[in-house]
Design a protein around this motif. Structure first.
Motif, PDB file in Angstrom:
ATOM      1  N   ARG A 120      53.946  75.836  57.792  1.00  0.00           N
ATOM      2  CA  ARG A 120      55.153  76.410  57.179  1.00  0.00           C
ATOM      3  C   ARG A 120      54.830  77.293  55.976  1.00  0.00           C
ATOM      4  O   ARG A 120      55.389  78.380  55.841  1.00  0.00           O
ATOM      5  CB  ARG A 120      56.089  75.273  56.758  1.00  0.00           C
ATOM      6  CG  ARG A 120      57.362  75.741  56.080  1.00  0.00           C
ATOM      7  CD  ARG A 120      58.266  74.573  55.747  1.00  0.00           C
ATOM      8  NE  ARG A 120      59.447  75.001  55.025  1.00  0.00           N
ATOM      9  CZ  ARG A 120      60.407  74.182  54.618  1.00  0.00           C
ATOM     10  NH1 ARG A 120      60.328  72.881  54.905  1.00  0.00           N
ATOM     11  NH2 ARG A 120      61.454  74.639  53.966  1.00  0.00           N
ATOM     12  N   GLU A 179      55.855  81.223  55.665  1.00  0.00           N
ATOM     13  CA  GLU A 179      56.737  81.691  54.597  1.00  0.00           C
ATOM     14  C   GLU A 179      56.049  82.737  53.727  1.00  0.00           C
ATOM     15  O   GLU A 179      56.682  83.706  53.286  1.00  0.00           O
ATOM     16  CB  GLU A 179      57.199  80.509  53.744  1.00  0.00           C
ATOM     17  CG  GLU A 179      58.157  79.579  54.484  1.00  0.00           C
ATOM     18  CD  GLU A 179      58.596  78.397  53.635  1.00  0.00           C
ATOM     19  OE1 GLU A 179      57.997  78.179  52.557  1.00  0.00           O
ATOM     20  OE2 GLU A 179      59.533  77.692  54.060  1.00  0.00           O
ATOM     21  N   ASN A 207      57.455  86.463  53.091  1.00  0.00           N
ATOM     22  CA  ASN A 207      57.726  86.961  51.741  1.00  0.00           C
ATOM     23  C   ASN A 207      56.951  88.239  51.451  1.00  0.00           C
ATOM     24  O   ASN A 207      57.457  89.141  50.771  1.00  0.00           O
ATOM     25  CB  ASN A 207      57.371  85.886  50.712  1.00  0.00           C
ATOM     26  CG  ASN A 207      58.340  84.722  50.736  1.00  0.00           C
ATOM     27  OD1 ASN A 207      59.497  84.869  51.129  1.00  0.00           O
ATOM     28  ND2 ASN A 207      57.880  83.544  50.324  1.00  0.00           N
TER      29      ASN A 207
END
Length: 252
Positions: free
Chosen positions: A219, A223, A227
């Motif tokens: 995860r 992420e 981003n």
């Protein structure tokens, strides 16, 4: 390729993600797994679990002579997992000297490169096979608090792309695993949710089976990439603030 009846060598294979890879290969039906370890006795428990299929090999990837010796011994290898890594938690400018950064580059980049160079002819002879390079979110986004580690992973990621192109004609596929936060000794300083090493190994075997070039394994890595795509400068500023907070929120 299918890992059933494959022969793998895993650097840093006696603990953490490396040990998880060894266990995953065995569970998937590999014929043999060479456990690369700086101290042979550190692999005793793994060897005892399956002495017919697990072989300990003395292997410090910062020492080219040990890589060459391992290649001479392990002529049947069809999968190379470059997992060995080092993180000294020193800054690039704030450190007293560049010895930490030099060691991180020697292990995390040149060690990986030398392993690929040594085993590429063996993989070719054995039909092509695969190389899996265990990298880091610190190779996607520069992390000042990680000093020489982050640049070494950037270099290793670029090398993985170059090596993939070079070895494509011999049917050797190179997969890069982008790892975020995993519950290993190297990431003991990292706060928050951590994935299990076994989860990373599962992703690695999937990358081998499906010839995936690069995959985010957890995860945090997913992420981070999202981003970066959304606002790379915001990520850069966030990483810079970690210097003041003395916290590292990504890395392996």
């Amino acid at each position: 390729m299918d890992v059933i009846d494959s022969v793998a060598i895993v650097t840093g294979g006696n603990r953490g993600i490396g040990e998880a890879f060894v266990q995953a290969f065995l569970a998937a039906g590999a014929k043999r797994v060479y456990v690369g370890t700086r101290t042979l006795s550190n692999a005793d428990l793994l060897v005892k679990e399956d002495p017919e299929r697990v072989v300990a090999v003395e292997l410090d990837v910062s020492k080219p002579e040990q890589i060459e010796a391992a290649a001479d011994k392990c002529k049947d290898v069809s999968v190379v997992v470059n997992n060995a890594g080092v993180f000294h938690n020193k800054r690039l400018i704030g450190a007293e000297d560049i010895s930490a950064a030099t060691d991180e580059m020697n292990v995390n980049y040149f060690g990986l490169l030398n392993m690929c160079r040594a085993f590429a002819p063996i993989l070719k002879e054995n039909g092509g096979g695969a190389i899996v390079n265990v990298l880091s979110g610190g190779g996607l986004a520069a992390v000042p608090a990680m000093g020489g580690y982050s640049p070494s992973k950037f270099a290793a990621r670029a090398a993985s792309t170059c090596i993939r192109a070079e070895l494509a004609k011999q049917n050797t596929h190179v997969s890069s695993l982008i790892v975020g936060s995993v519950d290993t000794r190297m990431a003991a300083h990292v706060a928050g949710l951590k994935e299990q090493p076994s989860d990373i190994a599962k992703v690695g075997l999937r990358a081998i089976k499906h010839s995936i070039d690069e995959v985010d394994t957890d995860r945090m890595a997913v992420e981070l990439r999202a981003n970066l795509a959304r606002d790379p400068k915001a990520v850069e500023r966030a990483m810079a603030r970690m210097l003041d907070a003395n916290q590292i929120s990504t890395g392996r």
